[in-house]
Design a protein around this motif. Structure first.
Motif, mmCIF file in Angstrom:
data_model
loop_
_atom_site.group_PDB
_atom_site.id
_atom_site.type_symbol
_atom_site.label_atom_id
_atom_site.label_comp_id
_atom_site.label_asym_id
_atom_site.label_seq_id
_atom_site.Cartn_x
_atom_site.Cartn_y
_atom_site.Cartn_z
ATOM 1 N N ALA A 25 74.682 1.980 52.220
ATOM 2 C CA ALA A 25 74.807 2.030 53.680
ATOM 3 C C ALA A 25 75.730 0.932 54.184
ATOM 4 O O ALA A 25 76.553 1.147 55.088
ATOM 5 C CB ALA A 25 73.428 1.905 54.322
ATOM 6 N N VAL A 26 75.606 -0.269 53.610
ATOM 7 C CA VAL A 26 76.473 -1.379 54.016
ATOM 8 C C VAL A 26 77.931 -1.075 53.656
ATOM 9 O O VAL A 26 78.858 -1.346 54.435
ATOM 10 C CB VAL A 26 76.004 -2.690 53.362
ATOM 11 N N GLU A 27 78.146 -0.529 52.456
ATOM 12 C CA GLU A 27 79.512 -0.163 52.047
ATOM 13 C C GLU A 27 80.115 0.856 53.019
ATOM 14 O O GLU A 27 81.277 0.737 53.436
ATOM 15 C CB GLU A 27 79.490 0.431 50.627
ATOM 16 N N ILE A 28 79.330 1.858 53.369
ATOM 17 C CA ILE A 28 79.838 2.889 54.277
ATOM 18 C C ILE A 28 80.067 2.312 55.667
ATOM 19 O O ILE A 28 81.018 2.703 56.364
ATOM 20 C CB ILE A 28 78.863 4.082 54.315
ATOM 21 N N ALA A 29 79.216 1.358 56.080
ATOM 22 C CA ALA A 29 79.407 0.723 57.381
ATOM 23 C C ALA A 29 80.771 0.032 57.437
ATOM 24 O O ALA A 29 81.486 0.112 58.449
ATOM 25 C CB ALA A 29 78.284 -0.279 57.644
ATOM 26 N N GLN A 30 81.138 -0.633 56.358
ATOM 27 C CA GLN A 30 82.469 -1.252 56.314
ATOM 28 C C GLN A 30 83.576 -0.196 56.351
ATOM 29 O O GLN A 30 84.613 -0.379 56.974
ATOM 30 C CB GLN A 30 82.606 -2.095 55.047
ATOM 31 N N ARG A 31 83.351 0.904 55.658
ATOM 32 C CA ARG A 31 84.363 1.960 55.620
ATOM 33 C C ARG A 31 84.536 2.586 57.001
ATOM 34 O O ARG A 31 85.654 2.941 57.399
ATOM 35 C CB ARG A 31 83.931 3.016 54.595
ATOM 36 N N VAL A 32 83.433 2.697 57.773
ATOM 37 C CA VAL A 32 83.508 3.254 59.124
ATOM 38 C C VAL A 32 84.422 2.397 59.989
ATOM 39 O O VAL A 32 85.276 2.916 60.726
ATOM 40 C CB VAL A 32 82.103 3.357 59.747
ATOM 41 N N ARG A 33 84.293 1.085 59.894
ATOM 42 C CA ARG A 33 85.106 0.203 60.730
ATOM 43 C C ARG A 33 86.568 0.171 60.293
ATOM 44 O O ARG A 33 87.435 -0.213 61.059
ATOM 45 C CB ARG A 33 84.534 -1.216 60.686
ATOM 46 N N ALA A 34 86.850 0.567 59.036
ATOM 47 C CA ALA A 34 88.222 0.512 58.517
ATOM 48 C C ALA A 34 88.993 1.803 58.750
ATOM 49 O O ALA A 34 90.170 1.880 58.411
ATOM 50 C CB ALA A 34 88.198 0.193 57.021
ATOM 51 N N THR A 35 88.354 2.820 59.310
ATOM 52 C CA THR A 35 89.022 4.106 59.516
ATOM 53 C C THR A 35 89.000 4.463 60.990
ATOM 54 O O THR A 35 88.361 3.796 61.813
ATOM 55 C CB THR A 35 88.329 5.215 58.706
ATOM 56 N N LEU A 231 73.003 10.940 44.170
ATOM 57 C CA LEU A 231 73.718 11.196 45.421
ATOM 58 C C LEU A 231 74.256 9.908 46.032
ATOM 59 O O LEU A 231 75.389 9.858 46.533
ATOM 60 C CB LEU A 231 72.804 11.913 46.408
ATOM 61 N N LEU A 232 73.462 8.841 45.967
ATOM 62 C CA LEU A 232 73.922 7.561 46.498
ATOM 63 C C LEU A 232 75.083 7.004 45.667
ATOM 64 O O LEU A 232 76.018 6.404 46.203
ATOM 65 C CB LEU A 232 72.763 6.562 46.521
ATOM 66 N N ALA A 233 75.027 7.204 44.355
ATOM 67 C CA ALA A 233 76.123 6.749 43.492
ATOM 68 C C ALA A 233 77.415 7.494 43.816
ATOM 69 O O ALA A 233 78.503 6.908 43.845
ATOM 70 C CB ALA A 233 75.749 6.939 42.020
ATOM 71 N N LEU A 234 77.293 8.790 44.071
ATOM 72 C CA LEU A 234 78.479 9.563 44.459
ATOM 73 C C LEU A 234 79.044 9.065 45.783
ATOM 74 O O LEU A 234 80.265 8.972 45.957
ATOM 75 C CB LEU A 234 78.123 11.047 44.559
ATOM 76 N N ALA A 235 78.145 8.753 46.731
ATOM 77 C CA ALA A 235 78.606 8.223 48.015
ATOM 78 C C ALA A 235 79.298 6.880 47.831
ATOM 79 O O ALA A 235 80.332 6.603 48.459
ATOM 80 C CB ALA A 235 77.426 8.087 48.975
ATOM 81 N N LEU A 236 78.739 6.016 46.943
ATOM 82 C CA LEU A 236 79.360 4.719 46.672
ATOM 83 C C LEU A 236 80.737 4.899 46.029
ATOM 84 O O LEU A 236 81.704 4.216 46.396
ATOM 85 C CB LEU A 236 78.454 3.893 45.771
ATOM 86 N N PHE A 237 80.820 5.829 45.082
ATOM 87 C CA PHE A 237 82.111 6.098 44.439
ATOM 88 C C PHE A 237 83.125 6.589 45.474
ATOM 89 O O PHE A 237 84.297 6.198 45.434
ATOM 90 C CB PHE A 237 81.936 7.139 43.342
ATOM 91 N N ALA A 238 82.659 7.421 46.395
ATOM 92 C CA ALA A 238 83.569 7.940 47.422
ATOM 93 C C ALA A 238 84.097 6.812 48.302
ATOM 94 O O ALA A 238 85.285 6.790 48.662
ATOM 95 C CB ALA A 238 82.862 8.993 48.274
ATOM 96 N N THR A 239 83.234 5.851 48.652
ATOM 97 C CA THR A 239 83.691 4.731 49.480
ATOM 98 C C THR A 239 84.689 3.869 48.724
ATOM 99 O O THR A 239 85.703 3.430 49.287
ATOM 100 C CB THR A 239 82.504 3.872 49.924
ATOM 101 N N ARG A 240 84.400 3.603 47.427
ATOM 102 C CA ARG A 240 85.330 2.782 46.643
ATOM 103 C C ARG A 240 86.664 3.490 46.468
ATOM 104 O O ARG A 240 87.730 2.873 46.545
ATOM 105 C CB ARG A 240 84.716 2.471 45.279
ATOM 106 N N PHE A 241 86.617 4.802 46.201
ATOM 107 C CA PHE A 241 87.863 5.558 46.028
ATOM 108 C C PHE A 241 88.658 5.587 47.324
ATOM 109 O O PHE A 241 89.879 5.422 47.325
ATOM 110 C CB PHE A 241 87.548 6.982 45.579
ATOM 111 N N GLU A 242 87.940 5.782 48.449
ATOM 112 C CA GLU A 242 88.613 5.775 49.746
ATOM 113 C C GLU A 242 89.249 4.422 50.025
ATOM 114 O O GLU A 242 90.378 4.333 50.506
ATOM 115 C CB GLU A 242 87.609 6.120 50.846
ATOM 116 N N SER A 243 88.520 3.354 49.683
ATOM 117 C CA SER A 243 89.054 2.011 49.894
ATOM 118 C C SER A 243 90.297 1.773 49.049
ATOM 119 O O SER A 243 91.292 1.224 49.519
ATOM 120 C CB SER A 243 87.976 0.974 49.555
#
Length: 638
Positions: A25-35, A231-243
């Motif tokens: 959730a914290v990783e995605i929160a950072q991704r939200v602010r960066a997009t 599912l959470l690991a996939l979401a984390l991978f998606a955030t790292r890949f997006e970053s």
């Protein structure tokens, strides 16, 4: 009351799931602010779902960790309601993350709603318990659980907000871990405090489960935990890949923005889809005026048809493209650019896109024009000095000849020998000056060509009498392999003879006594190849490519009294090119060399139909004599 206990393994598993969910959730929160734009909305919804999934998974696994002496079932509708409550709570959190500024009152209000949502998820899930008994809650512990949820939610939101605003400081990793632990603690603390507030009283002995219930077992808890972690690991991978993708794209875009040259992308059919800022800054055109085929309006009108025609040809071939053109600046001035483009291909080999660059070459073009102008001026000067340079030498030769004839009185043997030396030196110097002047005249474009159909066999046989004295004097063997007598080339007869004589003279000079020289001709496609082969020393590979350069000789022999200045082959190649032909060479050191003159064929005709080449009446004999002299004095392989 029914005694209760907990499965330690499931308790630990629930804490792990809560922590992982909070970290994601914290990783995605950072991704939200960066997009921004649609990507921002996508990550907002995805983040709320991922965080809600982590919270609910912890809650459900924690409930299944409860062990009672009677079977426990869970109502599916209440499970879904608890999931919705978790997602609503997370949506509140991400609403806070998205705001530019968050003051303390708003953060407190958000914490209240988030804590209430977590508590609502928990007690909604607990309300779905079905068993032969009922649940009794301790109101003090219930209040404590809600208070814990709100308090820890406040701390987690504050920490996450601080983390987002921290940027790329070295303390980010520690803050991220701290925020994740606080979020996990909010859920875990609230859940197990709420579980402690629940007491189970026995119910009627004849209770039976109804439809729409799920039995609570250890296996169900493990499956839910595993699915949630995946599912959470996939979401984390998606955030790292997006970053990583954004960082890479940012660097690439920075390179495009900083590039001091035009860079563009195009579709397979050649329409531009992107130009970097350099294009817009230089041309002053807008994006709407440029993209598609609009970029062509910046090309100089005199270059436009040529550039667009060659561009269309490259598109049809799917091959690399290169062109020089003038582009109009925003101030209305034109500068030269070198444009290059290469197609990108997909897995099937089809062109999928075009990538191109255009480099400012205005300074280079100016330097080339200045160099060409200087060369032309030099060549024109030397060509114009022909009379002034030849006149004194001709006078020297004339007076020497008069003295040799005894016009000024008889000469003794020593004086006659000196006069002979003067004449040889004068003739040698005149030959060298003629070479320089002829080269200058060719280089300046002042040579005139009288193109006509020249019978090859007749032209080559005429050279035998001119080269024969040199061949006999050196003791060489000479052979002529004539071709079809009806073959003709389109050339200037005098220039053709000059080239062949130069090649034969060079062969004589570099072939030792007893060697062989062969003159031959044969058809080659649309051309006729005239070859001069010798069995001389040959030319080393490192010198083979330079022998056609001006003032370059393959070899200088100290025992060879007559040397040129290295212009014979340079003049011959220029003459050949001017007549639409070419001169090539093949050589093996120690075995000999073969020089080949290729000239375009003329229409087939009878030899009797070929008119004699026109010559100036006053200079015909003099021109023939000069050719003979050149054949004797020409530079070897130079």
């Amino acid at each position: 009351m029914i005694e209760k206990s907990y499965s330690l393994g499931l308790v630990i598993l629930s804490i792990v799931v809560a922590t992982i969910g909070a970290y994601v959730a914290v990783e995605i929160a950072q991704r939200v602010r960066a997009t921004d734009g649609r990507r921002r909305a996508f990550w907002t919804y995805g983040g709320a779902f991922a965080m809600g999934l982590g919270i609910w998974s912890m809650h459900f696994v924690g409930m299944l960790a409860l062990q009672l002496p009677v079977p426990v079932f869970y109502d599916v509708l209440f499970i879904l309601a608890s999931v919705i409550a978790a997602i609503v709570g997370c949506a509140i959190a991400f609403y806070i993350f998205n705001r530019a500024t968050v003051r303390s009152p708003l953060l407190v209000l958000a914490s209240v709603f988030m804590g209430a949502a977590i508590a609502g998820m928990h007690y909604t899930g607990m309300a779905g318990i079905r068993m032969s008994g009922h649940v009794v809650y301790d109101p003090i512990l219930v209040g404590a659980s809600i208070a814990i949820a709100i308090a820890v939610s406040f701390a987690a939101l504050a920490a996450t907000r601080s983390l987002i605003e921290a940027g790329l400081e070295e303390s980010v990793r520690l803050k991220k871990i701290g925020a994740s632990l606080l979020l996990g603690l909010a859920v875990v603390g609230m859940h197990y405090t709420g579980m402690a507030a629940a007491h189970f009283a026995p119910g009627p002995a004849g209770w039976r489960p109804t439809d729409g219930l799920v039995v609570g077992t250890y296996q169900v808890a493990v499956v839910v935990a595993i699915v949630s972690v995946v599912l959470l690991a996939l979401a984390l991978f998606a955030t790292r890949f997006e970053s990583w993708t954004i960082a890479t794209r940012s660097r690439f875009e920075s390179l495009l923005d900083l590039s001091p040259q035009v860079i563009w992308f195009g579709t397979p059919d050649g329409q531009l889809t992107y130009c970097n800022p350099y294009w817009y800054d230089y041309t002053g055109l807008s994006e709407r005026e440029t993209l598609g085929h609009g970029w062509a309006r910046a090309i100089h009108p005199e270059d436009r048809d040529r550039v667009l025609g060659s561009w269309q040809a490259a598109l049809q071939r799917g091959a690399d493209y290169e062109v020089e053109m003038r582009l109009r600046s925003s101030e209305g001035e034109y500068c030269w650019f070198l444009a290059r483009s290469r197609p990108g291909r997909d897995e099937s080999g089809q062109v999928s896109a075009w990538l191109g660059i255009a480099v400012d070459i205005e300074e280079r073009k100016k330097a080339e024009e200045e160099a060409w102008a200087a060369s032309q001026a030099k060549s024109e000067f030397l060509a114009s000095m022909s009379h002034e340079l030849r006149t004194p030498l001709n006078a020297i030769g004339g007076y020497a000849e008069l003295l040799a004839m005894g016009v000024r009185g008889s000469l003794n043997a020593e004086q006659a020998q000196d006069i002979a030396r003067i004449r040889r030196s004068q003739q040698h110097l005149l030959t060298l000056i003629n070479d320089v002047l002829n080269f200058a005249k060719v280089d300046a474009g002042q040579t005139e060509y009288r193109m006509t159909a020249v019978p090859v066999d007749e032209a080559l046989r005429d050279t035998e009498s001119m080269i024969a004295p040199q061949i006999l004097a050196k003791g060489l063997r000479y052979s002529y392999k004539g071709g079809d007598k009806t073959f003709s080339v389109l050339a200037d007869p005098e220039k053709l003879q000059q080239i062949v004589l130069n090649l034969l003279s060079n062969a004589v000079k570099f072939t030792d006594a007893g060697g062989t020289i062969t003159l031959s001709s044969e058809p080659s496609g649309k051309c006729i190849d005239i070859s001069v082969a010798d069995t001389g020393a040959g030319i080393s590979p490192e010198k083979l490519e330079r022998i056609f350069d001006p003032f370059v000789q393959a070899e200088r022999r100290l025992n060879q009294p007559v040397q040129g200045v290295g212009l014979g082959l340079a003049i011959s190649r220029d003459l050949a090119k001017a007549m639409g032909g070419e001169i090539t060479v093949e050589s093996d050191v120690g075995k000999g060399s073969t020089f080949t003159l290729s000239l375009p064929r003329a229409p087939r005709m009878d030899i009797s139909d070929v008119p004699p080449a026109p010559r100036d009446a006053a200079g015909a004999d003099d021109g023939q004599e000069r050719l003979a002299d050149r054949s004797l004095q020409e530079t070897p392989h130079s």
